[in-house]
Enzyme design. Structure first.
Site, PDB file in Angstrom:
ATOM      1  N   LYS A 161       5.883  -6.655 -42.848  1.00 33.35           N
ATOM      2  CA  LYS A 161       5.521  -7.297 -41.590  1.00 33.35           C
ATOM      3  C   LYS A 161       6.694  -7.223 -40.613  1.00 33.35           C
ATOM      4  O   LYS A 161       7.848  -7.098 -41.012  1.00 33.35           O
ATOM      5  CB  LYS A 161       5.136  -8.761 -41.826  1.00 33.35           C
ATOM      6  CG  LYS A 161       3.941  -8.941 -42.762  1.00 33.35           C
ATOM      7  CD  LYS A 161       2.660  -8.416 -42.142  1.00 33.35           C
ATOM      8  CE  LYS A 161       1.448  -8.662 -43.022  1.00 33.35           C
ATOM      9  NZ  LYS A 161       1.405  -7.820 -44.222  1.00 33.35           N
ATOM     10  N   ASP A 162       6.374  -7.346 -39.348  1.00 33.51           N
ATOM     11  CA  ASP A 162       7.363  -7.188 -38.289  1.00 33.51           C
ATOM     12  C   ASP A 162       8.493  -8.207 -38.387  1.00 33.51           C
ATOM     13  O   ASP A 162       8.287  -9.365 -38.764  1.00 33.51           O
ATOM     14  CB  ASP A 162       6.687  -7.331 -36.927  1.00 33.51           C
ATOM     15  CG  ASP A 162       5.611  -6.287 -36.716  1.00 33.51           C
ATOM     16  OD1 ASP A 162       5.892  -5.303 -36.034  1.00 33.51           O
ATOM     17  OD2 ASP A 162       4.496  -6.467 -37.241  1.00 33.51           O
ATOM     18  N   ARG A 163       9.685  -7.749 -37.967  1.00 34.19           N
ATOM     19  CA  ARG A 163      10.837  -8.650 -37.906  1.00 34.19           C
ATOM     20  C   ARG A 163      10.730  -9.562 -36.684  1.00 34.19           C
ATOM     21  O   ARG A 163      10.899 -10.781 -36.796  1.00 34.19           O
ATOM     22  CB  ARG A 163      12.139  -7.836 -37.833  1.00 34.19           C
ATOM     23  CG  ARG A 163      13.393  -8.705 -37.648  1.00 34.19           C
ATOM     24  CD  ARG A 163      14.583  -7.857 -37.226  1.00 34.19           C
ATOM     25  NE  ARG A 163      14.939  -6.877 -38.211  1.00 34.19           N
ATOM     26  CZ  ARG A 163      15.782  -7.103 -39.223  1.00 34.19           C
ATOM     27  NH1 ARG A 163      16.352  -8.295 -39.349  1.00 34.19           N
ATOM     28  NH2 ARG A 163      16.066  -6.151 -40.082  1.00 34.19           N
ATOM     29  N   GLN A 190       7.145   1.066 -35.916  1.00 37.86           N
ATOM     30  CA  GLN A 190       7.735   0.468 -37.112  1.00 37.86           C
ATOM     31  C   GLN A 190       7.872   1.493 -38.242  1.00 37.86           C
ATOM     32  O   GLN A 190       8.814   1.436 -39.032  1.00 37.86           O
ATOM     33  CB  GLN A 190       6.894  -0.710 -37.614  1.00 37.86           C
ATOM     34  CG  GLN A 190       6.679  -1.807 -36.597  1.00 37.86           C
ATOM     35  CD  GLN A 190       5.347  -1.665 -35.888  1.00 37.86           C
ATOM     36  OE1 GLN A 190       5.023  -0.615 -35.349  1.00 37.86           O
ATOM     37  NE2 GLN A 190       4.560  -2.732 -35.884  1.00 37.86           N
TER      38      GLN A 190
END
Length: 339
Positions: A74-76, A159
């Site tokens: 998942k995104d930072r 990403q």
């Protein structure tokens, strides 16, 4: 092609002004049943990537990193909710919350018999807020309605390509023998980036010629929500209608060794594009990956939107596993770096 070029976008906007503007909730394929050697943790994190949290959980539990599992990265720069598993056979779980930083919150903890494996999820729910919006609001509304009807080009998002898009260059160095990578997971990241680069180029070509959601002779067509596909021989008159209804989707190649599933002009196009990236294509073949397919289009579920004020737009939607929310935004608004 780490970011798609879409000059026709109706808006300019700022995405990720703060982590709360990019919220992701994982939709699990399985929930823990309360018994077993693995402790599953439902975690909400802010401003941290998934691997960092996995390392942190392993350190708290006193187990190696390989004993910690998760379904997807998942995104930072976001607030994300997802499941992790930690292998703790015959051991009591530590007091997680006492040792975690404020950016990581454990919402639930239950045991299960199996480790959580990568890819074991149904999809993700997103709530995104675009700020400082400027442009043609009416055209933006029309564009969003079209997304519901026609779907979204299924580009791999930024990403997948790493910080500054460096993963493709590292994959090339790996294939050319100038970069030694001992870590199996890191090697997999570089291989995935190489595959994504070829796929994105094929999708861009199909988008340019208007056939990303139109079946050509020789296309590999995938049933919606299924992994199976068939080759379009031009003998099924229902294909255009099923494509329009998003019951079928055109696919593109995830490159590897073996013959392409497609035939005729479609196979020729895919081969020609891969031939422009010989280091990536040949490297993937030498690595032993086999040809696979990925749909060129995704269908956002439960897509809704509302304007919080004149310059702030909130989007709510669900995407299947493996799809990138930033590709939906990238077709709507120029956010500078949509990833």
């Amino acid at each position: 092609m780490h970011a798609t070029q879409r000059p026709d976008r109706p808006l300019t906007a700022v995405l990720r002004h703060r982590p709360e503007d990019f919220q992701v909730e994982e939709i699990p394929a399985t929930l823990p049943d309360g018994e077993g050697e693995h402790v599953w943790l439902h975690v909400r994190k802010r401003g941290m990537n998934t691997d960092d949290v996995a390392v942190l959980l392993g350190r708290i539990a006193g187990v190696p990193r390989r004993a910690v599992g998760y379904a997807g990265r998942k995104d930072r720069h976001a607030v994300t909710t997802q499941w992790f598993s930690v292998h703790l056979p015959g051991r009591e779980a530590p007091a997680w919350s006492e040792q975690l930083p404020p950016a990581v919150e454990v919402l639930d903890a239950r045991r299960h018999r199996r480790k959580l494996q990568t890819g074991h999820l149904r999809g993700n729910r997103f709530v995104l807020v675009l700020r400082q919006c400027a442009g043609d609001r009416d055209r933006a509304q029309t564009h969003l309605a079209l997304l519901q009807q026609r779907g979204v080009p299924n580009f791999f998002g930024a990403q997948r390509f790493g910080r500054d898009g460096s993963n493709v260059a590292k994959a090339e160095a790996l294939f050319q023998g100038t970069l030694l990578v001992r870590d199996h997971k890191l090697r997999g990241i570089y291989l995935s980036a190489a595959r994504a680069e070829i796929f994105n180029q094929v999708l861009a070509a199909r988008l340019d010629n208007g056939t990303w959601d139109q079946a050509l002779l020789g296309d590999a067509l995938q049933l919606d929500g299924r992994g199976s596909f068939f080759i379009n021989q031009g003998d099924d008159p229902t294909v255009p209608e099923r494509l329009a209804a998003q019951a079928l989707h055109v696919t593109g190649p995830l490159w590897g060794c073996g013959d392409l599933a497609t035939t005729g002009p479609v196979a020729a196009l895919e081969s020609e594009i891969a031939a422009t990236m010989p280091v990536l294509a040949q490297g993937l073949e030498a690595a032993g990956l086999t040809q696979e397919r990925r749909v060129l289009r995704i269908r956002p579920q439960a897509l809704s939107w509302h304007w919080e004020d004149e310059h702030t737009l909130q989007l709510d939607f669900t995407l299947p596993a493996g799809a990138f929310a930033t590709t939906l935004v990238d077709g709507l608004a120029d956010t500078g770096a949509c990833g």
